[in-house]
Design a protein around this motif. Sequence first.
Motif, PDB file in Angstrom:
ATOM      1  N   THR A 120     -40.468  86.931   6.057  1.00 54.13           N
ATOM      2  CA  THR A 120     -40.397  85.791   6.969  1.00 54.13           C
ATOM      3  C   THR A 120     -38.999  85.198   6.968  1.00 54.13           C
ATOM      4  O   THR A 120     -38.474  84.794   8.011  1.00 54.13           O
ATOM      5  CB  THR A 120     -41.431  84.725   6.562  1.00 54.13           C
ATOM      6  OG1 THR A 120     -42.728  85.326   6.499  1.00 54.13           O
ATOM      7  CG2 THR A 120     -41.468  83.586   7.560  1.00 54.13           C
ATOM      8  N   GLY A 121     -38.371  85.163   5.789  1.00 52.00           N
ATOM      9  CA  GLY A 121     -37.039  84.595   5.676  1.00 52.00           C
ATOM     10  C   GLY A 121     -35.916  85.534   6.066  1.00 52.00           C
ATOM     11  O   GLY A 121     -34.782  85.096   6.253  1.00 52.00           O
ATOM     12  N   THR A 122     -36.215  86.833   6.206  1.00 46.66           N
ATOM     13  CA  THR A 122     -35.165  87.801   6.545  1.00 46.66           C
ATOM     14  C   THR A 122     -35.416  88.512   7.871  1.00 46.66           C
ATOM     15  O   THR A 122     -34.512  89.175   8.389  1.00 46.66           O
ATOM     16  CB  THR A 122     -35.020  88.868   5.446  1.00 46.66           C
ATOM     17  OG1 THR A 122     -36.293  89.520   5.239  1.00 46.66           O
ATOM     18  CG2 THR A 122     -34.552  88.253   4.139  1.00 46.66           C
ATOM     19  N   MET A 123     -36.629  88.367   8.426  1.00 49.02           N
ATOM     20  CA  MET A 123     -36.966  89.036   9.685  1.00 49.02           C
ATOM     21  C   MET A 123     -37.263  88.043  10.806  1.00 49.02           C
ATOM     22  O   MET A 123     -37.724  88.438  11.881  1.00 49.02           O
ATOM     23  CB  MET A 123     -38.166  89.976   9.484  1.00 49.02           C
ATOM     24  CG  MET A 123     -37.880  91.140   8.549  1.00 49.02           C
ATOM     25  SD  MET A 123     -39.344  92.184   8.219  1.00 49.02           S
ATOM     26  CE  MET A 123     -39.652  92.877   9.843  1.00 49.02           C
ATOM     27  N   ALA A 144     -36.665  77.483   3.287  1.00 53.65           N
ATOM     28  CA  ALA A 144     -36.536  77.918   1.890  1.00 53.65           C
ATOM     29  C   ALA A 144     -37.612  78.961   1.608  1.00 53.65           C
ATOM     30  O   ALA A 144     -38.641  79.018   2.303  1.00 53.65           O
ATOM     31  CB  ALA A 144     -36.681  76.735   0.933  1.00 53.65           C
ATOM     32  N   MET A 145     -37.364  79.779   0.572  1.00 53.82           N
ATOM     33  CA  MET A 145     -38.336  80.789   0.149  1.00 53.82           C
ATOM     34  C   MET A 145     -38.625  80.613  -1.340  1.00 53.82           C
ATOM     35  O   MET A 145     -37.705  80.394  -2.140  1.00 53.82           O
ATOM     36  CB  MET A 145     -37.816  82.205   0.402  1.00 53.82           C
ATOM     37  CG  MET A 145     -37.448  82.506   1.838  1.00 53.82           C
ATOM     38  SD  MET A 145     -37.136  84.271   2.162  1.00 53.82           S
ATOM     39  CE  MET A 145     -35.800  84.644   1.006  1.00 53.82           C
ATOM     40  N   ILE A 146     -39.899  80.734  -1.700  1.00 49.28           N
ATOM     41  CA  ILE A 146     -40.337  80.707  -3.094  1.00 49.28           C
ATOM     42  C   ILE A 146     -41.095  82.001  -3.338  1.00 49.28           C
ATOM     43  O   ILE A 146     -42.130  82.249  -2.718  1.00 49.28           O
ATOM     44  CB  ILE A 146     -41.243  79.492  -3.360  1.00 49.28           C
ATOM     45  CG1 ILE A 146     -40.497  78.186  -3.058  1.00 49.28           C
ATOM     46  CG2 ILE A 146     -41.747  79.499  -4.807  1.00 49.28           C
ATOM     47  CD1 ILE A 146     -41.400  76.970  -2.959  1.00 49.28           C
ATOM     48  N   ARG A 184     -32.345  93.783   4.152  1.00 48.91           N
ATOM     49  CA  ARG A 184     -32.398  92.825   5.253  1.00 48.91           C
ATOM     50  C   ARG A 184     -31.732  91.495   4.940  1.00 48.91           C
ATOM     51  O   ARG A 184     -31.515  90.685   5.833  1.00 48.91           O
ATOM     52  CB  ARG A 184     -33.857  92.581   5.665  1.00 48.91           C
ATOM     53  CG  ARG A 184     -34.470  93.775   6.371  1.00 48.91           C
ATOM     54  CD  ARG A 184     -35.803  93.431   6.975  1.00 48.91           C
ATOM     55  NE  ARG A 184     -36.172  94.391   8.000  1.00 48.91           N
ATOM     56  CZ  ARG A 184     -35.809  94.315   9.280  1.00 48.91           C
ATOM     57  NH1 ARG A 184     -35.053  93.310   9.693  1.00 48.91           N
ATOM     58  NH2 ARG A 184     -36.193  95.232  10.147  1.00 48.91           N
ATOM     59  N   VAL A 185     -31.444  91.244   3.681  1.00 50.35           N
ATOM     60  CA  VAL A 185     -30.806  89.976   3.309  1.00 50.35           C
ATOM     61  C   VAL A 185     -29.425  89.881   3.942  1.00 50.35           C
ATOM     62  O   VAL A 185     -28.641  90.833   3.916  1.00 50.35           O
ATOM     63  CB  VAL A 185     -30.699  89.870   1.773  1.00 50.35           C
ATOM     64  CG1 VAL A 185     -29.829  88.683   1.376  1.00 50.35           C
ATOM     65  CG2 VAL A 185     -32.080  89.770   1.146  1.00 50.35           C
ATOM     66  N   ASN A 186     -29.146  88.724   4.536  1.00 52.68           N
ATOM     67  CA  ASN A 186     -27.807  88.459   5.051  1.00 52.68           C
ATOM     68  C   ASN A 186     -27.532  86.958   4.967  1.00 52.68           C
ATOM     69  O   ASN A 186     -28.317  86.212   4.375  1.00 52.68           O
ATOM     70  CB  ASN A 186     -27.641  88.980   6.480  1.00 52.68           C
ATOM     71  CG  ASN A 186     -28.638  88.388   7.448  1.00 52.68           C
ATOM     72  OD1 ASN A 186     -29.033  87.225   7.328  1.00 52.68           O
ATOM     73  ND2 ASN A 186     -29.075  89.183   8.431  1.00 52.68           N
ATOM     74  N   SER A 187     -26.450  86.520   5.548  1.00 52.77           N
ATOM     75  CA  SER A 187     -26.054  85.115   5.418  1.00 52.77           C
ATOM     76  C   SER A 187     -27.027  84.162   6.103  1.00 52.77           C
ATOM     77  O   SER A 187     -26.962  82.951   5.870  1.00 52.77           O
ATOM     78  CB  SER A 187     -24.643  84.912   5.981  1.00 52.77           C
ATOM     79  OG  SER A 187     -24.598  85.275   7.353  1.00 52.77           O
ATOM     80  N   ASP A 188     -27.931  84.677   6.946  1.00 53.45           N
ATOM     81  CA  ASP A 188     -28.932  83.841   7.606  1.00 53.45           C
ATOM     82  C   ASP A 188     -30.189  83.657   6.769  1.00 53.45           C
ATOM     83  O   ASP A 188     -31.123  82.967   7.192  1.00 53.45           O
ATOM     84  CB  ASP A 188     -29.335  84.455   8.955  1.00 53.45           C
ATOM     85  CG  ASP A 188     -28.235  84.339   9.995  1.00 53.45           C
ATOM     86  OD1 ASP A 188     -27.513  83.322   9.979  1.00 53.45           O
ATOM     87  OD2 ASP A 188     -28.098  85.264  10.816  1.00 53.45           O
ATOM     88  N   THR A 189     -30.238  84.266   5.589  1.00 54.21           N
ATOM     89  CA  THR A 189     -31.394  84.148   4.707  1.00 54.21           C
ATOM     90  C   THR A 189     -31.406  82.762   4.060  1.00 54.21           C
ATOM     91  O   THR A 189     -30.375  82.280   3.597  1.00 54.21           O
ATOM     92  CB  THR A 189     -31.342  85.236   3.612  1.00 54.21           C
ATOM     93  OG1 THR A 189     -31.309  86.523   4.248  1.00 54.21           O
ATOM     94  CG2 THR A 189     -32.547  85.158   2.695  1.00 54.21           C
ATOM     95  N   PRO A 190     -32.553  82.078   4.028  1.00 57.19           N
ATOM     96  CA  PRO A 190     -32.596  80.725   3.459  1.00 57.19           C
ATOM     97  C   PRO A 190     -32.500  80.724   1.938  1.00 57.19           C
ATOM     98  O   PRO A 190     -32.712  81.758   1.281  1.00 57.19           O
ATOM     99  CB  PRO A 190     -33.963  80.200   3.920  1.00 57.19           C
ATOM    100  CG  PRO A 190     -34.783  81.413   4.173  1.00 57.19           C
ATOM    101  CD  PRO A 190     -33.836  82.481   4.632  1.00 57.19           C
ATOM    102  N   PRO A 191     -32.198  79.571   1.330  1.00 55.91           N
ATOM    103  CA  PRO A 191     -32.155  79.450  -0.130  1.00 55.91           C
ATOM    104  C   PRO A 191     -33.461  79.946  -0.747  1.00 55.91           C
ATOM    105  O   PRO A 191     -34.545  79.754  -0.173  1.00 55.91           O
ATOM    106  CB  PRO A 191     -31.963  77.948  -0.354  1.00 55.91           C
ATOM    107  CG  PRO A 191     -31.324  77.453   0.902  1.00 55.91           C
ATOM    108  CD  PRO A 191     -31.891  78.301   2.006  1.00 55.91           C
ATOM    109  N   VAL A 220     -25.972  83.905  -0.534  1.00 54.00           N
ATOM    110  CA  VAL A 220     -27.135  83.044  -0.305  1.00 54.00           C
ATOM    111  C   VAL A 220     -27.484  82.337  -1.604  1.00 54.00           C
ATOM    112  O   VAL A 220     -27.576  82.971  -2.667  1.00 54.00           O
ATOM    113  CB  VAL A 220     -28.348  83.860   0.187  1.00 54.00           C
ATOM    114  CG1 VAL A 220     -29.596  82.982   0.290  1.00 54.00           C
ATOM    115  CG2 VAL A 220     -28.033  84.508   1.533  1.00 54.00           C
ATOM    116  N   SER A 221     -27.675  81.036  -1.555  1.00 50.70           N
ATOM    117  CA  SER A 221     -28.033  80.262  -2.743  1.00 50.70           C
ATOM    118  C   SER A 221     -29.402  80.682  -3.266  1.00 50.70           C
ATOM    119  O   SER A 221     -30.360  80.817  -2.494  1.00 50.70           O
ATOM    120  CB  SER A 221     -28.044  78.773  -2.384  1.00 50.70           C
ATOM    121  OG  SER A 221     -28.519  77.995  -3.470  1.00 50.70           O
TER     122      SER A 221
END
Length: 267
Positions: A120-123, A144-146, A184-191, A220-221
Amino acid sequence: MKLETIKLAISNGATLTLYLHDIMELREQARPIILITPGGAYSFCSEREAEPVAISFYNAGYHAAILRYSCLEEARNMQPMAEALESIRILREHAEEWHIAGDKIAVCGFSAGGHLAAATGTMWNEPALMERLNYTGDALKPNAMILGYPVITSGEFAHRGSFYNISGSRVDDEISGFYSIEKRVNSDTPPTFIWHTEDDPAVTVENVLLLISALRKAEVSFECHIFNKGQHGLSMCNQEVNTPNAHCAHWFGLCLEWLDSIGFGLE
C-alpha cells in the motif's frame, strides 16, 4: 465507541470495520487512524492480528480500522492492494464526519498483511491501480507504515506461499517479482516502523534486512526493532492472542513513541 462495518464496493467480500472514538470524547478533535491488515499468507485474514490490534490502538487513543481483504485466487491482479487503497479513500472522504485526521493515516500489517501494508505504501501510485480506482496524485497514499514480521521479498528468502497466493507463481520470476517490496521502495515511500524476531522460522529476518537496505538507499525515514527470540505470528505478544512474549511485547510501546516522533501524537 462507534463500531461499523462497511462492505467494499470494489470487492466480492472485503470489509472495512471501523473503531471510532465517540464524538463527545473527542471534543471535536480529529485523531489519527491506524488501518490494520491482518496476516494469513493471503489465504485468510488472521483474527489474532485483527481486533486485538485494533483495540490496542483504540485504547491508546487512536481511531482504528480493520481491512479483511480478498484472499486465495481472489487476491490476484492486485485486488488486496486495490481494497487497501479504497479503504484509505473511504477514510479520507469521511474524515470530517468521523473526526479523522486525514493527513495521519497509518497502515499496519503483519506477515502477509505486512506485505499488503508495505505494498500500500509502495504501490499507491502504480499506474494500473490508479487507473482502476480512477484517481490521480497522492490522495490515497498512506502517511506511515507499521510492519510486523512482514513478508517482503520474492527472492531467495521468500515466504513462497504468500507470493503464490498473490501472484499465482510458485517461483521467483517476473510475475512474483512484481510484488517484491524491496524492489518498489523509493523516495515516495512513507516513514516506516518495522519489528521482527531474529529466529522467525516462517518469514526469515532477511526480509526486513532487505527492506531496511532499500529504505536507506531511498533515504526514507524508518525505525526497526529486531528481537532475539519469538515465534512467527506474535501479534500483540500476550495471552489474549496465545503468544505471550514480554520482551517482544515492547514493540507496541515503541511504535507509539515512534508515531509521536513523526507527528502522529495525540494532543
